[in-house]
Design an enzyme around this catalytic site. Structure first.
Site, PDB file in Angstrom:
ATOM      1  N   ASP A 121       0.786  -1.233   0.000  1.00 39.75           N
ATOM      2  CA  ASP A 121       0.000   0.000   0.000  1.00 39.75           C
ATOM      3  C   ASP A 121       0.818   1.283   0.000  1.00 39.75           C
ATOM      4  O   ASP A 121       0.355   2.309  -0.484  1.00 39.75           O
ATOM      5  CB  ASP A 121      -0.965  -0.004   1.187  1.00 39.75           C
ATOM      6  CG  ASP A 121      -2.075  -1.048   1.019  1.00 39.75           C
ATOM      7  OD1 ASP A 121      -2.491  -1.269  -0.126  1.00 39.75           O
ATOM      8  OD2 ASP A 121      -2.515  -1.632   2.018  1.00 39.75           O
ATOM      9  N   TYR A 139      -9.984  -0.724   2.634  1.00 39.37           N
ATOM     10  CA  TYR A 139      -9.415  -0.879   3.964  1.00 39.37           C
ATOM     11  C   TYR A 139      -9.055   0.458   4.582  1.00 39.37           C
ATOM     12  O   TYR A 139      -8.625   1.364   3.895  1.00 39.37           O
ATOM     13  CB  TYR A 139      -8.151  -1.736   3.895  1.00 39.37           C
ATOM     14  CG  TYR A 139      -8.295  -3.006   4.695  1.00 39.37           C
ATOM     15  CD1 TYR A 139      -8.648  -4.197   4.083  1.00 39.37           C
ATOM     16  CD2 TYR A 139      -8.098  -3.000   6.065  1.00 39.37           C
ATOM     17  CE1 TYR A 139      -8.806  -5.365   4.818  1.00 39.37           C
ATOM     18  CE2 TYR A 139      -8.249  -4.165   6.810  1.00 39.37           C
ATOM     19  CZ  TYR A 139      -8.604  -5.343   6.183  1.00 39.37           C
ATOM     20  OH  TYR A 139      -8.760  -6.480   6.918  1.00 39.37           O
TER      21      TYR A 139
END
Lengths: 735, 735
Positions: free
Chosen positions: B378, B466
């Site tokens: 990420d 998320y």
């Protein structure tokens, strides 16, 4: 501590001792029959919290519900039980005492002591069926007593006055010490001339001596057939923190029943007593630190009062939770009948029948004469609840806390009140219950965040030097976090060294040089919890959901491997002896195999370990045999009302024949049965200088967490905070 | 989300896309030279936070010090750097853009994008010597750009206007995607007829399609030599939570540079799209829950305001701490020059030169066609800071929080403001800094308890579904706790199953059936932190203090065994590749071998792991090769300014040739050197129904903790709370 107060203290001690001796010899602890007595801690025993204690009188304990708070102190004298699990009341304690005083066992005894007087809880199936408004079951007291040098377990039926003697001779071990056992041990050495001589020869004034009663474990014949304790002493000169001034190597072996000094071991005469400099930790003795003072007042505020209700003194109702809470002299705090409301159906659902600290194991890592035996079991030897002192409002618990008192019996059966022993408060820490913000990727304008508010139940036990803070934290998402904090004062060892540069290369100090002549000895802490989980009913199974690497077949996928969850239902106890492994991980589910969610998953809760430590001692080492309940981090046993204390009912001087390890080795079936989960939280503690002269709190925790217990996120519909709802505050006038 | 707003949204998107295309083709992103431009996020790009966003305008950002707070928003346009580590300012961003626009590399390019524009931090030794008041070093921007399909790393000297091209061809991998890369990928599939056809045939209205750009890792030739992305789509019909309505099996492979659809994989046509029922999580869509509403307002209150000061926008001073704080587009938050004041000497002592989230690795555990490639990184792929959205005051952070904005550059180099990206607040949770009460054993009337107040720095990154909450918490006892919370929405998989009773015995679902037709796929999260520890100076050593069982010799002791601390100083990197073991435990110290405490212990800090998880994937699995920085939980490398990103600088589609694992394998000397510690926090996540439709936060943390760093407990002299100091609060008028 200055010498004058100590002198008074010592004088007081000796006076009390004489009173006790007098009582033992002449009165056989005989109560005045028919007189309801509440022990006045302040005048009767130095170990009770004095009425002068600033914390006792300041904090009002609320009656009935904190919402409708009054500042009246609860009248324990008139308390009556209202729930089958309610602890014994003052009146019941007095009745037990009266009944026993005329019982053959004690009538004929010229020396007896009640080591434990607690409610004998009714059978689980009865309690599960009981509903509010129904009559209580016959109230029965469970008593552990010693009379004429023999331990007895008995029950006293408070309706029929019937006394049943259940057994008279445990294979090994003795009951938890009474407070009188411990306090009398602290002054007993002073009656020994050799002891006094060595104290004086070491340059310590007898009036400055403070001693601790140290349970001696069991290492063979020497520790058998009599109730023994070891006593070690410290100099209180110029400090309240005598723990930092050990009179090293001096150990007195004492017969606890006769107070006879059996042996004085005096090995450390060349070791100086560390100086008092920088050891006192009391606020009154400090120069203030500007940097730490510069924090503006900050507080958890709840001006409309707490949101929980305490019905009938012990039944706690908060948000979607309901549970029964009681102080216990051995476990500290017992949480029973914990249920969470299913917000879909509105129904309260069983989660846990009973949870508590079952035992502690604290082995020190020094095999030398004055240290090898220090392998404490704080619940079974000292009474974890007996050592839980009144909490300090504002500092032990925030301002919005509610306090609950403990009512226990002293060694003579006289009840006393341990005020403010447990606190309960709602907590908002700034943490987030759940959140989602849409990201730059989608660009949607969504941001939904829910603050997390929890309910904390806390006690703090001071087992001599060490302080254990035990929190049960309930979350609205169904999670229960059980956290143990360690603070207080190290058990340290005197040494001739003043600097590490004096230490030869590989010499083993058994710890860290913390200050001149002070070694913090390496030790472990294990805290074992009894968790009788009842997930939507009593019959449950334990499932080890193993996370396993699965290699793909050639051509199956560009991936070579992935992780797979493999469910293994434990058939018998040995399937559920779990040692945690980072590289062979599992989830540990307690499920109800007969109850499924809408889409067919079994409802369950999981045990979620956090940071922890495992005992590495040799399994054949006597301390580890006694502490064998720490051989695994998780165990599961079938419910058995006699198996509650992981180290055994009579843990003092026991040989380890009645531990969780022994029970579990029977390998009984546990599938779809009423099962109990045991979890051990561990700490290795290599002391460091920051722990001197008092330790910043170190904590660790584990969770009980719903896993397919709810159909969906149970806090989905919780509201966010809005400015308009929050309190309006101003600085205190004086600040 | 209703369909009308989405239609507007789609229209808007397409309009923007055309504008972009127009700009690329005709204007080459050319800025008007000499014109200072601040990108107005609201009107320029859907991924910027709109000015209508209720969170942007409500919360005042304070100037200079929160104590002397004003409600004026900081004027980023006029900001000037005041510390060598201060991030680039608006004016500097504009200057970089201007300089580059006339540089040969970009002038001749008809397509270029700036993937990263950040401060090139001055050399560490310079920064360490710099003192407030001294002139800054030449300000240099570090730029990662792509022009004509080639990636470049360059520096732009803002004093001399000099541009240095450092390299032009990384071995493998591409820079972090720009937000434009990601957003354009979400609508690109709609230009493909096959894609549109299958959408319609699956019964989804094109206007209801929401797509996500999914980094595809690297699995071999197919993922080489062009910048690719996979796109998967969802139905937004009747819910804002489209993530719960996957159009399963449909994967579009896209060329990110050309937006060309390379391949449409369409395998899941028989799988129904899960229903929208119960998926929306927005407050506005909920029926309220009485039980959760019944919590009375509760808040952390600090009516005299926070106790910290922020000097020159980035230098935080609180209690005994001082550190430099800045938002970063890749790392999220960077903490630099963390120093703690020694209360004995009054001196500020170095603890950490720089700490930040270096990389994340999130492999999903499903090897099938539409899932195997989901192995996100990420930070390096999406930009952990780029995804950090404005925090929600009162809910993301408590009321007493201070907010800091991020200022970053868009793909065209135009600066923009991410408001309220980081918050900072003091926290009192009711926890205890240290305590000791004398017990019934000694009977002394002592009870000393200190409340714990900490400082929390928080950001929350939403990487599509998320949400990661990252906290840096500073304690007055010198401890730094780094905590990661996971919330947000699961990445789920469509399935034909509606109930587990339809699933054949051992069939592998790769996850949990969460709701009808919805599987929560098993996955892991690893968050790797870069921790350039400087304990009282840069040259440090890493010591593995191993806790080992020592058997006693026959006759030595009644004990058979005890634990011993064995210190092993790591000579080279391989000595410090640590896999945590519960049954072979260690403490992990970073010490300054040349600096000793008064009694001769080396000063140090230790890394204290908490609950964590280890990656179990095959080391030869392509995702694990790229994520090889998770092969150990702890690594130590010698400081090297080019080694900051654990997965490599160019992590997108990389093969794993530039990871921490590769660097560490060089086995360089690390004893008494400037060293960097890397810690990886891990989570295994087997989803459960409680995670549907949005997940309650799960957290884990690790600590950096002083170990013989101070001579003694640094909070010994902290005062307790007194009633007179605490705020006076009343319920809000409206409550």
């Amino acid at each position: 501590m200055e010498s004058k107060p100590f002198f008074r203290f010592l004088f007081f001690f000796i006076a009390i001792a004489f009173l006790f001796l007098f009582a033992w010899t002449h009165l056989h602890y005989a109560p005045s029959p028919g007189v309801t007595t509440l022990l006045d801690c302040a005048s009767n025993s130095p170990w009770c919290t004095s009425s002068k204690n600033r914390f006792q009188s300041k904090q009002p304990t609320l009656t009935k519900t904190p919402r409708a708070s009054t500042s009246q102190r609860r009248h324990h004298e008139s308390a009556v039980p209202r729930h089958p699990l309610d602890p014994l009341t003052i009146q019941e304690f007095n009745k037990v005492r009266k009944i026993l005083s005329s019982h053959a066992l004690f009538k004929s005894s010229n020396k007896y002591a009640l080591h434990s007087v607690v409610l004998e809880e009714p059978n689980k199936e009865l309690v599960l069926k009981w509903k509010k408004g129904q009559p209580l079951f016959p109230r029965i007291a469970s008593v552990i007593a010693r009379a004429n040098g023999v331990s007895h377990v008995l029950t006293v039926n408070l309706e029929t006055d019937n006394v049943t003697v259940l057994n008279t001779a445990p294979p090994t071990g003795y009951p938890t010490m009474t407070i009188e056992d411990m306090t009398s041990a602290t002054w007993a050495p002073l009656s020994n001339a050799k002891f006094n001589r060595t104290i004086i020869e070491r340059g310590v004034n007898l009036k400055d001596v403070a001693c601790l009663p140290i349970s001696l474990g069991w290492f063979g014949k020497k520790e058998e057939n009599r109730r023994l304790i070891k006593v070690q002493c410290y100099s209180m000169e110029d400090t309240a923190n005598f723990y930092m001034r050990p009179i090293e190597g001096l150990t007195v072996l004492l017969d606890m029943d006769t107070k006879e000094v059996v042996e004085v071991s005096d090995t450390g005469r060349s070791i100086p007593i560390p100086k008092a400099t920088n050891t006192d930790y009391r606020f009154s003795e400090q120069k203030l630190q500007q940097d730490l003072n510069s924090i503006n007042p900050i507080s958890i505020e709840q001006p409309k009062g707490p949101s929980f209700v305490i019905e009938d003194e012990h039944l706690v109702k908060w948000a979607n939770w309901e549970f029964h809470l009681k102080p216990d002299p051995r476990a500290g705090v017992v949480v029973s009948r914990a249920k969470v409301r299913d917000l879909e159906s509105g129904v309260l659902r069983d989660v846990m029948y009973k949870g508590f600290t079952s035992e502690l194991f604290v082995p020190y890592m020094d095999p030398t004469d004055a240290w090898y035996f220090k392998t404490y079991m704080d619940a079974g030897e000292y009474g974890f609840g007996l050592q839980a002192m009144p909490l300090d409002p504002l500092n032990d618990c925030p301002r919005n806390a509610y306090y609950m008192d403990g009512v226990f019996a002293a060694g003579d059966g006289v009840p006393y009140v341990r005020s403010n022993m447990v606190c309960m408060f709602e907590r908002y820490t700034g943490d987030i219950g759940w959140r989602h913000a849409e990201s730059p990727i989608t660009g949607m304008e969504i941001k939904e965040v829910r603050p997390k508010v929890t309910l904390v139940v806390r006690m703090a036990a001071s087992v001599a030097n060490y302080d254990y803070i035990v929190d049960w934290e309930f979350q609205t998402d169904g999670l229960i976090r059980i956290k143990v904090g360690l603070s207080g004062i190290l058990m340290v060892k005197g040494t001739a060294y003043e600097n590490m540069n004096q230490v030869e290369g590989q010499e083993n100090l058994f710890g860290t040089l913390l200050s001149e002549n002070v070694i913090g000895v390496i030790h472990d802490h294990y805290i074992t919890f009894y968790l009788d989980m009842d997930i939507d009913g009593s019959d449950n199974s334990f499932v080890n959901v193993n996370i396993k690497r699965q290699e793909t077949s050639p051509g199956e996928s560009p991936r070579k491997s992935y992780l797979k969850a493999v469910r293994n239902v434990a058939k018998t106890e040995k399937d559920a002896q779990i040692q945690l492994k980072l590289y062979d991980p599992s989830e540990f589910h307690v499920i109800n195999p007969t109850k499924k969610t809408r889409v067919g998953n079994p409802v369950g809760y999981k045990v979620v370990p956090g940071g922890t430590a495992a005992s590495l001692l040799d399994h054949d080492d006597p301390p580890q045999k006694r502490g064998a309940f720490t051989n695994n981090q998780i165990w599961v046993t079938p419910y058995n009302r006699s198996e509650q204390w992981a180290g055994g009912l009579f843990v003092y001087q026991s040989h380890g024949e009645d531990t969780l390890d022994v029970w579990s080795e029977r390998d009984r079936p546990i599938e779809n049965k009423d099962i109990v989960v045991w979890y051990t939280l561990g700490f290795h503690h290599i002391p460091c200088q920051e722990d001197f002269p008092i330790m910043p709190t170190v904590s660790s925790s584990f969770d009980l967490k719903p896993v397919n217990f709810f159909e969906s996120n149970p806090i989905l519909r919780a509201p966010p905070y809005f400015e308009k709802d929050l309190p309006v505050c101003r600085p205190a006038a004086s600040a």
